[in-house]
Design an enzyme around this catalytic site. Structure first.
Site, short mmCIF file in Angstrom:
data_model
loop_
_atom_site.label_atom_id
_atom_site.label_comp_id
_atom_site.label_asym_id
_atom_site.label_seq_id
_atom_site.Cartn_x
_atom_site.Cartn_y
_atom_site.Cartn_z
N CYS A 139 0.76 -1.23 0.01
CA CYS A 139 -0.17 -0.04 -0.11
C CYS A 139 0.85 1.22 0.00
CB CYS A 139 -0.84 0.03 1.46
SG CYS A 139 -0.08 -0.13 2.94
N HIS A 279 -1.95 1.06 7.15
CA HIS A 279 -2.44 1.06 5.80
C HIS A 279 -1.95 2.58 5.54
CE1 HIS A 279 -4.03 -0.10 2.04
NE2 HIS A 279 -5.26 0.78 2.38
N ASN A 299 -7.64 4.91 -2.44
CA ASN A 299 -7.08 3.68 -1.74
C ASN A 299 -6.61 3.04 -3.06
OD1 ASN A 299 -6.80 1.73 -0.04
ND2 ASN A 299 -8.89 1.23 0.63
#
EC number: 3.4.22.16
Length: 333
Positions: A139, A279, A299
């Protein structure tokens, strides 16, 4: 100060809290499971089918219960709805010690005022498409490339698609760990001192750790400086997004976030400290909805997740530690 933290990120996240007792699955749940299987092109053996059906039914019931209550956001099924926490933790979640360099120094900001809302997606072609990290804890690389792609586009008008795989493979010397996690601030430092990052076409994403294949002659984007925003200073994040660039940040993902579909996400179960964030994402704007302040966030779980790959999260309360580790790059163009 430097705050040690484990940064976890995954291509798929837990949708239930672990192994569950045997459920009596009803006909409606079976119907929705078969529809979901078709939508996501899933096939199972007979034994696995029953296990996946149990996981799906458990998650389905949690979604229905949540959506019947008075929450600021809605949940929905997604591509991870047949998975349990234990499975995802074993296959996809990783923990390596990180140093949140966004806490090192004070960010010097003005006094405002700033626009009441901002959305870089509406400012021309300066936000790249949503990507999908897959089953790799990368991520942080997508947050990094997204921020730099926007920075270059804002400064030069040229939109690039940068190589996340280069960061996965090559940025370990800057305390990043490939598919086991990392931080955008450290990745920006890597690009700065490494003298550039290649395009994705030249260094394609494969979603797993590999040997470094960086070719400096093919570098297309460069970092001149890295701006690390002061710990827990959301006002500074607003200024940065309003005036300069989308901002990379890390926060703590909890179970209910994984099933997010729409609305302004808010949680009472997550923490607000740097040691809990797991994250990394990209703030591309902010606004207000029915008196509730929010961030607009890109995202890296694909465009089918959430609001076309984006989500809104409550702003002004350091929700889930989102202001604990924020940064953005200044490009060299």
């Amino acid at each position: 100060m430097w705050a040690a933290l484990p940064l976890l990120c995954a291509g798929a996240w837990l949708l239930s809290t672990g192994a569950t007792a045997e459920l009596t699955v009803n006909a409606i749940e079976k119907f929705h499971f078969k529809s979901w299987m078709k939508q996501h092109q899933k096939t199972y053996s007979s034994v696995e089918y029953n296990h996946r059906l149990q996981m799906f039914a458990n998650n389905w019931r949690k979604i229905q219960a949540h959506n019947q209550r008075n929450h600021t956001f809605k949940m929905a099924l997604n591509q991870f709805s047949d998975m349990s926490f234990a499975e995802i933790k074993h296959k996809f979640l990783w923990s390596e010690p990180q140093n949140c360099s966004a806490t090192k120094s004070n960010y010097l900001r003005g006094t405002g005022p700033y626009p009441s809302s901002m959305d870089w997606r509406k400012k021309g072609n300066v936000v790249s498409p949503v990507k999908n990290q897959g089953a790799c804890g990368s991520c942080w690389t997508f947050s990094t490339t997204g921020a730099l792609e926007s920075a270059v586009a804002i400064a030069s008008g040229k939109m690039l698609s940068l190589a996340e795989q280069q960061l996965v493979d090559c940025a370990q010397a800057f305390n990043n760990h490939g598919c086991k996690g990392g931080l955008p601030s450290q990745a920006f430092e890597y690009i700065l001192y490494n003298k550039g990052i290649m395009e994705e076409d030249s260094y394609p994403y494969i979603g797993k750790d590999s040997s470094c294949r960086f070719n400096p002659q093919k570098a297309v984007a460069f970092v001149k400086n890295v701006v690390n925003i002061t710990l827990n200073d959301e006002a500074a994040m607003v200024e940065a997004v309003a005036l300069y660039n989308p901002v990379s940040f890390a926060f703590e993902v909890t179970e209910d976030f994984l099933m997010y579909k729409s609305g302004v996400y808010s949680s009472k179960s997550c923490h607000k400290t740097p040691d809990k964030v797991n994250h990394a994402v990209l703030a591309v704007g902010y606004g207000e909805q029915n008196g509730l302040l929010y961030w607009i966030v890109k995202n890296s779980w694909g465009s089918q997740w959430g609001e076309n790959g984006y989500f809104l999260i409550e702003r002004g309360k350091n929700m889930c530690g989102l202001a604990a580790c924020a940064s953005y790059p200044i490009p060299q163009v």
